[in-house]
Design a protein around this motif. Structure first.
Motif, PDB file in Angstrom:
ATOM      1  N   THR A   1      -1.249   8.140   7.796  1.00 49.35           N
ATOM      2  CA  THR A   1      -0.570   9.405   8.101  1.00 49.35           C
ATOM      3  C   THR A   1      -1.454  10.396   8.852  1.00 49.35           C
ATOM      4  N   ARG A   2      -2.767  10.294   8.689  1.00 46.27           N
ATOM      5  CA  ARG A   2      -3.656  11.315   9.256  1.00 46.27           C
ATOM      6  C   ARG A   2      -4.422  10.868  10.489  1.00 46.27           C
ATOM      7  N   SER A   3      -4.511   9.585  10.732  1.00 46.44           N
ATOM      8  CA  SER A   3      -5.355   9.101  11.824  1.00 46.44           C
ATOM      9  C   SER A   3      -4.556   8.865  13.098  1.00 46.44           C
TER      10      SER A   3
ATOM     11  N   GLN B   1      -4.599   1.572  -2.370  1.00 46.73           N
ATOM     12  CA  GLN B   1      -4.330   3.007  -2.463  1.00 46.73           C
ATOM     13  C   GLN B   1      -5.585   3.825  -2.781  1.00 46.73           C
ATOM     14  N   ASP B   2      -6.373   3.356  -3.758  1.00 49.03           N
ATOM     15  CA  ASP B   2      -7.529   4.146  -4.194  1.00 49.03           C
ATOM     16  C   ASP B   2      -8.784   3.886  -3.380  1.00 49.03           C
TER      17      ASP B   2
ATOM     18  N   LYS C   1      -7.351   3.506   0.756  1.00 50.64           N
ATOM     19  CA  LYS C   1      -6.568   4.710   1.100  1.00 50.64           C
ATOM     20  C   LYS C   1      -5.729   4.483   2.358  1.00 50.64           C
ATOM     21  N   ASN C   2      -4.945   3.426   2.326  1.00 48.68           N
ATOM     22  CA  ASN C   2      -4.165   3.030   3.501  1.00 48.68           C
ATOM     23  C   ASN C   2      -3.185   4.098   3.966  1.00 48.68           C
ATOM     24  N   VAL C   3      -2.403   4.651   3.029  1.00 47.74           N
ATOM     25  CA  VAL C   3      -1.386   5.632   3.396  1.00 47.74           C
ATOM     26  C   VAL C   3      -2.024   6.879   3.983  1.00 47.74           C
ATOM     27  N   GLU C   4      -3.089   7.342   3.342  1.00 48.54           N
ATOM     28  CA  GLU C   4      -3.791   8.523   3.843  1.00 48.54           C
ATOM     29  C   GLU C   4      -4.297   8.293   5.262  1.00 48.54           C
ATOM     30  N   ASN C   5      -4.858   7.115   5.498  1.00 50.94           N
ATOM     31  CA  ASN C   5      -5.354   6.809   6.838  1.00 50.94           C
ATOM     32  C   ASN C   5      -4.207   6.695   7.829  1.00 50.94           C
TER      33      ASN C   5
ATOM     34  N   SER D   1       0.793  -1.230   0.000  1.00 52.41           N
ATOM     35  CA  SER D   1       0.000   0.000   0.000  1.00 52.41           C
ATOM     36  C   SER D   1       0.824   1.279   0.000  1.00 52.41           C
TER      37      SER D   1
ATOM     38  N   HIS E   1      -9.030   0.827  11.197  1.00 54.22           N
ATOM     39  CA  HIS E   1      -9.015   0.807   9.731  1.00 54.22           C
ATOM     40  C   HIS E   1      -8.311  -0.442   9.208  1.00 54.22           C
TER      41      HIS E   1
END
Length: 356
Positions: A315-317, A305-306, A309-313, A35, A325
């Motif tokens: 880095t932000r959570s 990724q799409d 959204k593993n990376v987004e989660n 991911s 998640h």
């Protein structure tokens, strides 16, 4: 997957449950390594800013190779006394190509993936192209070797069998783990683990069925596996340099990957939960789950990724949000893939009945 990943009729559900758990572990492993999360962790390591969330992510993705070993042990245990069945491997290959072609066409016609002649050729020739690079094609090669490996097993005595296993484990595991020499090779290692499973079947030792011993061994190996990941990542963070976090479990032949797998298998074999139709139903789609969610690089990008959204989660959570998640996505992906595979099987059964 023949005797390794597909349910065998009348088999107790303890082994079926083990296969379900192993496939969930593999999905969780892919959640992390496919991911982009590892890239984020590497960046944090270089800056020496790793936190608990980074350490949890690494431990969460620890077990993909260990789970592969478990499947190979199951194959060796059940196949060492069975005749080679060409029909099974043919259906196995058909299932592989079905998912590869269908998923490729879905991405192609939806516009998500553009046509490329080289990629198309690799897709059509996936089985020979991926041999020695991944599990599926290498497993097919192992399956064709089974009749000859079984003849070898039956022709040697117990002590010779044990000496052979020692030679193979020293070659593939000891040298690779402790002498920093990459001795891993797919088919050779798969045959080695197959032989371990066969040995457990042919020469049972009393403690093999002792729940306390096998369960204790499994727990110790699991803790050592997780601890090895934590220690290496912690040291990496302290020196600001990326070290191989999964060193002791990164390849199937590493010492903790194989010992943990053996104790997992022995513990599962030692318990008796009877026969459960629901567990057996889920287990029968184990290989389908692998073929769907790890189908291609395009699938990996789209899924992790799409969609998730593993990376987004990551880095932000917060830590708890990320744990939620990771667990939910892993389980949902597994369940959805099982559902798809069950539908495929029912459609195939209907078509076969109509064709008679």
């Amino acid at each position: 997957m023949s005797e390794g990943l597909v349910k065998k009729k009348n088999r107790d559900s303890n082994i079926e449950l083990l296969r379900i758990i192993m496939m969930i572990i593999i999905v969780g492993h892919h959640y992390i390594v496919n991911s982009g999360i590892i890239d984020v962790i590497n960046s944090n390591i270089v800056q020496s800013v790793c936190g608990i969330k980074d350490y949890f992510a690494l431990v969460f993705g620890w077990g993909g190779k260990t789970a592969i070993n478990v499947f190979l042990l199951i194959t060796g245990y059940f196949s060492c006394k069975q005749n080679f069945n060409l029909k099974k491997i043919i259906f196995f290959c058909i299932e592989i190509m079905f998912y590869i072609i269908v998923i490729y066409c879905i991405f192609l016609f939806s516009g998500y993936e553009k046509f490329n002649l080289l990629d198309f050729g690799k897709m059509i020739l996936t089985i020979p192209y991926e041999f020695g690079k991944g599990f599926t094609s290498s497993y097919i090669a192992l399956y064709f070797c089974i009749p000859f490996v079984n003849k070898l097993i039956l022709s040697i005595e117990k002590k010779e069998f044990e000496k052979l296993l020692i030679v193979l484990l020293v070659t593939f595991t000891v040298i690779s783990t402790f002498f920093l020499n990459t001795t891993f090779e797919y088919l050779g290692w798969y045959i080695t683990v197959y032989l371990i499973g066969a040995y457990i079947r042919m020469y049972p030792i009393s403690w093999f069925d002792n729940k306390k011993i096998t369960g204790g061994g499994m727990l110790i190996c699991l803790l050592l596996s997780w601890l090895s990941v934590l220690v290496i990542s912690f040291v990496s963070n302290k020196i600001g340099r990326v070290l191989p976090y999964f060193y002791f479990v990164a390849d199937s032949n590493k010492i903790l990957a194989i010992f943990t797998a053996v104790f997992m298998f022995l513990f599962a074999k030692s318990i008796n939960i009877g026969s459960n139709k629901f567990i057996n139903l889920l287990s029968a789609s184990t290989f389908g789950v692998l073929q769907i969610h790890a189908n291609s690089n395009t699938m990996r990008k789209w899924l992790w990724q799409d969609v998730c959204k593993n990376v987004e989660n990551f880095t932000r959570s917060s830590l708890l949000q990320f744990i939620f998640h990771a667990v939910v996505c892993t389980l949902v992906v597994y369940i959805v893939c099982v559902f798809i595979d069950i539908i495929r099987k029912r459609i195939v059964n209907i078509l076969l009945k109509k064709g008679k």
